[in-house]
Each structure stands twice: as C-alpha cells, then as structure tokens.
Design an enzyme around this catalytic site. Structure first.
Site, mmCIF file in Angstrom:
data_model
loop_
_atom_site.group_PDB
_atom_site.id
_atom_site.type_symbol
_atom_site.label_atom_id
_atom_site.label_comp_id
_atom_site.label_asym_id
_atom_site.label_seq_id
_atom_site.Cartn_x
_atom_site.Cartn_y
_atom_site.Cartn_z
ATOM 1 N N MET A 25 34.270 67.494 23.216
ATOM 2 C CA MET A 25 33.317 67.460 22.105
ATOM 3 C C MET A 25 33.754 66.420 21.068
ATOM 4 S SD MET A 25 31.909 71.293 21.663
ATOM 5 C CE MET A 25 33.230 71.894 20.616
ATOM 6 N N HIS A 32 43.426 65.837 23.765
ATOM 7 C CA HIS A 32 42.452 65.121 24.594
ATOM 8 C C HIS A 32 43.143 63.995 25.366
ATOM 9 C CE1 HIS A 32 39.795 66.707 21.265
ATOM 10 N NE2 HIS A 32 39.092 67.082 22.313
ATOM 11 N N GLN A 143 44.867 74.072 28.692
ATOM 12 C CA GLN A 143 45.339 75.464 28.666
ATOM 13 C C GLN A 143 45.096 76.094 27.289
ATOM 14 O OE1 GLN A 143 46.426 77.381 31.104
ATOM 15 N NE2 GLN A 143 46.926 79.089 29.752
ATOM 16 N N ASP A 145 42.502 76.380 25.736
ATOM 17 C CA ASP A 145 41.318 77.238 25.831
ATOM 18 C C ASP A 145 41.389 78.009 27.152
ATOM 19 O OD1 ASP A 145 39.586 76.309 23.416
ATOM 20 O OD2 ASP A 145 40.348 74.488 24.334
#
Ligand code: AMP
Length: 268
Positions: A25, A32, A143, A145
């Site tokens: 997102m 990221h 991981q 999330d």
C-alpha cells in the site's frame, strides 16, 4: 522501472522467466525493501503493486489519511530493483457493479478480523485479483502481518492458486519497534509508549505480555496457531493502531500453551 496503471497495460508487459509480486500500500520503508530484495533475488521479473485498497479499511479507519507519496515510492522501488510498479486507481480494480468477494471464513474473523470486520475480505479479494492480474510465480508478504499471511495461504490453498507464498521476517527499528507505514502517525511521546509492544511480545508469553501492556489500550494479546505459531498483539497508541507478533519457538511455546490452559482453568 515502468509505472503501469491499468490491468490491460500490466497484461501487455513482456515476461520471460519467473515473476515475483510484492503487494503493497506504499509509504515504503525497510520492511517493504526486504520484500523487494527477496523478490529480486528469486525471480527474473519483479512486480510491486502500490494500491491503498479501500476494501480493507473500515468506515472509521485511516483510508483518507493513509500516507501517500507515489513519487518517492517509485524512486525507492526502482532503486530496490522493482521493474514494474502496478499502481491502479480504485476504479480500475473495483469498477462500477463490482460485487464478488473472497471470504476466508474462520481465519478471517479472529484476532484482527474481530476488531476490523471485513478487513480480511478486502485483503483476500485484492490479493486474488492481483494474483489473477499479474500471474506471479511467487508473491511476497511480511511476517509482520502474520494473520494476513495465514489468510492468504489458506485462500491460495482453498482456491487452487498456483502462486508460491514467500514470507519475509519482520524488519524492526534499532529500538525494536516493527517498521510500519502507520508509525509515521506517532508523536515522539507516543513512539516511546509504542515500544512497550515489542518488549511485551519479547517475553514470548501471553500472560506476561498482557501484564506488561497493562495501561496501554490493548485490543488483544493472543497465541495464534498459525504456521508457525505466533504471539500476536494489537494496541492503540493515541489514534494509531499498531500490530506486531513474534514467532514462538518450540520449548517456549509449550510453556505458553500450558499458561493458557492454566488461565482457562482459573477462568472456570
Ligand atoms: P503494507 O504496504 O503495509 O500493506 O505492507 C506490504 C507488505 O509489507 C505486507 O506483506 C507487509 O506484511 C510487509 N511489511 C510491512 N511492514 C513490514 C516489516 N516491518 N517487516 C517485514 N515486512 C513488512
């Protein structure tokens, strides 16, 4: 790096060899980047999606204020070796008349699902759409999330997707706080409070963690029987909701289960 905004445009891209997809997102941070690097190392073509998915936000959540800086994100992704950035707008993925959803029933209702009803329906649906659009060989998730990983893996298995789900360890700041785009909302004071979350989870024990988080606004602290099992928690610091988890190692995990059984007995 190409920025592609349409499904047709994405499908028209030449592809040769293995394709890795990193769904995001935006508001990129080192978490990221770890996913981009893992995808870069294992695939011939790396596609990242940048889409603040309205379907996974509740009515009272931070969709409108979610940090957005596409120019910076594009620069960062390109430097990390992403070759295609798929950045559609909401109408491209949810055209008028859209009405088909993926519901991972039991897994999607627990923990995060209890506090964010409909969240995992939005996540599963957008992930399946991205898998159908990009047709990756591998897709990369953090991981951080853990329940999202469990939900996506379950969906892939239940719906016979061929994509391989790759999980990348949680990247933390030097002080232990898991990196998150939402950390940008924290004041200096709140950030100090937020540090209690990784410290509590580091006990690897639900009861101890709960005790340490006493005083914070806690949504849950639970052992979750994902693969691997984790101790997962969600807390609110000011207006910011933070989640984190630690993977439970086996000997400690046994003692945690024992602790929970003990608690259940006491509750009875
Ligand atoms: P987001 O942009 O927040 O939806 O995250 C995109 C992906 O990056 C998800 O698979 C997240 O689990 C992953 N991610 C977010 N934060 C971290 C982190 N601190 N460490 C590892 N992966 C992360």
């Amino acid at each position: 790096m190409k920025i592609v905004r349409t499904i047709a445009g994405l499908r028209a891209q030449p592809r040769d060899g293995a394709v890795g997809l990193v769904p995001t997102m935006g508001a990129f941070h080192e978490g990221h980047l770890a996913l981009f690097r893992a995808a870069r190392a294992e695939n011939d073509l790396v596609v990242a999606s940048l889409f603040v998915n309205p379907a996974q936000f509740g009515a009272n959540e931070d969709l409108a204020t979610y940090p957005r800086d596409e120019e910076r994100d594009a620069r960062v992704a390109e430097e990390a070796g992403v070759e295609i950035l798929f950045a559609p707008d909401a109408n491209e993925l949810y055209p008028p008349g859209f009405q088909t959803w993926v519901e991972v029933e039991e897994l999607g209702r627990r923990l995060e699902g209890e506090y964010r009803p409909g969240h995992f329906r939005g996540v599963a649906t957008v992930c399946l759409k991205l898998f159908n659009i990009v047709r990756p060989d591998r897709a990369y998730f953090g991981q951080k999330d853990a329940q999202q990983v469990a939900v996506v893996k379950r969906m892939v298995r239940d719906l016979d997707n061929e994509v391989q789900i790759q999980v990348v360890p949680t990247v933390r700041d030097a002080d232990g706080l898991a990196l998150s785009s939402r950390n940008a909302y924290l004041s200096a004071e709140e950030r100090k409070l937020a540090l209690q979350l990784p410290r509590a989870l580091a006990t690897m024990d639900a009861a101890q963690a709960r005790e340490q988080l006493n005083g914070l606004d806690v949504d849950y602290v639970e052992v979750a029987d994902f693969d691997p099992p984790v101790l997962a928690a969600a807390v609110r610091v000011g207006k910011t909701r933070l989640i984190d988890n630690v993977i439970l190692d086996l000997p400690r995990q046994a003692s945690t289960w024992l602790g929970r059984d003990q608690e259940k007995k006491e509750a009875v």
